[in-house]
Scaffold this motif. Structure first.
Motif, short mmCIF file in Angstrom:
data_model
loop_
_atom_site.label_atom_id
_atom_site.label_comp_id
_atom_site.label_asym_id
_atom_site.label_seq_id
_atom_site.Cartn_x
_atom_site.Cartn_y
_atom_site.Cartn_z
N LEU A 176 -8.41 -17.98 -1.63
CA LEU A 176 -9.68 -18.69 -2.44
C LEU A 176 -10.27 -17.84 -3.44
O LEU A 176 -11.02 -18.44 -4.15
CB LEU A 176 -10.73 -18.91 -1.15
CG LEU A 176 -10.34 -20.10 -0.38
CD1 LEU A 176 -11.23 -20.05 1.05
CD2 LEU A 176 -10.36 -21.31 -0.79
N PHE A 177 -9.97 -16.55 -3.37
CA PHE A 177 -10.61 -15.73 -4.37
C PHE A 177 -9.63 -15.15 -5.69
O PHE A 177 -9.79 -14.32 -6.18
CB PHE A 177 -11.53 -14.49 -3.85
CG PHE A 177 -12.31 -15.02 -2.94
CD1 PHE A 177 -13.73 -15.39 -3.47
CD2 PHE A 177 -12.11 -15.31 -1.67
CE1 PHE A 177 -14.71 -16.06 -2.72
CE2 PHE A 177 -13.25 -16.01 -0.91
CZ PHE A 177 -14.51 -16.29 -1.19
N HIS A 178 -8.54 -15.63 -5.44
CA HIS A 178 -7.35 -15.36 -6.74
C HIS A 178 -7.84 -15.65 -8.08
O HIS A 178 -8.46 -16.65 -8.24
CB HIS A 178 -6.09 -16.14 -5.99
CG HIS A 178 -4.99 -15.78 -7.11
ND1 HIS A 178 -4.36 -14.63 -7.53
CD2 HIS A 178 -4.53 -16.82 -8.13
CE1 HIS A 178 -3.52 -14.78 -8.36
NE2 HIS A 178 -3.72 -15.98 -8.67
N GLY A 179 -7.49 -14.57 -8.77
CA GLY A 179 -7.98 -15.13 -10.18
C GLY A 179 -9.24 -14.71 -10.72
O GLY A 179 -9.70 -14.93 -11.91
N GLN A 180 -10.16 -14.62 -9.72
CA GLN A 180 -11.38 -14.20 -10.03
C GLN A 180 -11.80 -12.95 -11.08
O GLN A 180 -12.98 -13.13 -11.65
CB GLN A 180 -12.54 -14.18 -8.75
CG GLN A 180 -12.31 -15.06 -7.81
CD GLN A 180 -13.08 -16.36 -8.27
OE1 GLN A 180 -13.88 -16.68 -9.17
NE2 GLN A 180 -12.32 -17.65 -8.17
N HIS A 181 -11.24 -12.06 -11.21
CA HIS A 181 -11.34 -11.25 -12.29
C HIS A 181 -11.31 -11.76 -13.42
O HIS A 181 -11.88 -11.39 -14.43
CB HIS A 181 -10.16 -10.04 -12.07
CG HIS A 181 -8.83 -10.53 -12.48
ND1 HIS A 181 -8.01 -11.28 -11.66
CD2 HIS A 181 -8.15 -10.60 -13.62
CE1 HIS A 181 -7.02 -11.51 -12.28
NE2 HIS A 181 -6.91 -11.15 -13.30
N ARG A 182 -10.70 -12.90 -13.76
CA ARG A 182 -10.56 -13.58 -14.95
C ARG A 182 -12.10 -14.30 -15.23
O ARG A 182 -12.48 -14.19 -16.75
CB ARG A 182 -9.53 -14.68 -15.12
CG ARG A 182 -8.08 -13.92 -15.46
CD ARG A 182 -6.95 -14.87 -15.70
NE ARG A 182 -6.82 -15.91 -14.27
CZ ARG A 182 -6.76 -16.97 -14.27
NH1 ARG A 182 -6.78 -17.68 -15.49
NH2 ARG A 182 -6.56 -17.70 -13.07
N LEU A 183 -12.60 -14.60 -14.28
CA LEU A 183 -14.07 -15.08 -14.48
C LEU A 183 -15.05 -14.12 -14.99
O LEU A 183 -15.88 -14.16 -15.91
CB LEU A 183 -14.55 -15.79 -13.28
CG LEU A 183 -16.10 -16.10 -13.37
CD1 LEU A 183 -16.42 -17.20 -14.26
CD2 LEU A 183 -16.60 -16.59 -11.87
#
Lengths: 190, 190
Positions: B55-62
């Motif tokens: 559910l938190f995958h790719g949040q570093h892109r935010l």
């Protein structure tokens, strides 16, 4: 019900904080806390469900202080004036003689993620409660949410400053300054 | 490294969300998620430490989007102009075609305290990161903290509005409006 132990929760809370700070939170048991002030484990658990809750004892009074400020603001006060009143009232909950206690409590919390989560949850609930009280005053939902979150921003930043080493100003004075800075920050300068 | 499974994390994420929503988060295993898109449990754990992290995958892109906005703002922009730029950039992370996905994700999170805590932690870290980036621009510590928290207030309230039933405006448009409301709220009217 516990007439024969006046102030037991307060004594347990004080003892717990001293032991948490001296020996560590994990290393301290409820029994040790109780014994250190001549009380029994049974008395401890009559007042607190577990040792974590000792750190959050009496927090409903902080919520009540915020709400009293919201309720007592003049009926026609704009939302941020209501917030200022709520912050002022909340500051009475932290007189300067409580500063060492608050400092120790915060340092214990800062060292334990589970306590930080409990504290965050407490502040999130407080934000919702303030927003709800603003709604009851007839403030629209969006404005209530923005004002309540702004209140907590000012409160949390001011509180962190109040317990800094060497800080001597009252929480009310710091809140006044931080609120002023928030207003200045958000006022278009062009 | 995983050339033979192009887009595996994205496929797993999409499948996980569909299963969480249909059957419940607790009732869904990593193996079931993997199998539902013809992958193995081993592949799942090559990409994610556990099912929560899907559910938190790719949040570093935010985080990167927010930071890009802070970095690209004109050097002399006042803090809230920098914040406005960061919010605008963050909005590009949520194009309208992602709205159903974001809605489903949020409804899963809202139902599970452990996921809410993970999400709160994510947003708290993001706030710190934005404050740090403002400090690097030469903004003083207090102002950086106030501006970063104001940015997150606007982001969270706007995001909640963006995923409401029936909402059709873009996240960028909602953010513009909410930021304007925050500024208006904090502008002394007397």
């Amino acid at each position: 019900m516990v007439r024969w132990e006046p102030g037991a929760p307060e004594r347990l809370q004080k003892a717990a904080l001293a032991l948490f700070a001296a020996r560590g939170y994990e290393q301290t048991t409820a029994t040790e806390i109780a014994q250190s002030v001549g009380l029994t484990e049974r008395t401890f658990f009559r007042h607190f469900p577990d040792k974590r809750e000792v750190l959050f004892h009496g927090q409903h009074r902080l919520v009540e202080a915020f709400l009293a400020g919201v309720h007592d603001a003049p009926p026609d006060a704009p939302p941020m004036r209501v917030v200022a009143e709520a912050l002022r009232r909340a500051a009475t909950f932290f007189p300067d003689e409580h500063r060492p206690h608050s400092r120790t409590r915060q340092s214990v919390i800062d060292q334990h993620p589970a306590l930080q989560e409990r504290e965050s949850h407490k502040l999130a609930t407080l934000t919702e409660t303030i927003a709800g009280a603003l709604l009851e005053r007839g403030v629209d939902e969006r404005t209530a949410a923005l004002a309540a979150r702004s209140a907590m921003t000012v409160f949390e930043i001011s509180f962190a400053q109040w317990i800094r080493d060497g800080e001597r100003r009252s929480l009310a004075d710091i809140e006044d300054q931080v609120l002023g800075e928030l207003l200045a920050l958000n006022t278009p300068t062009v």
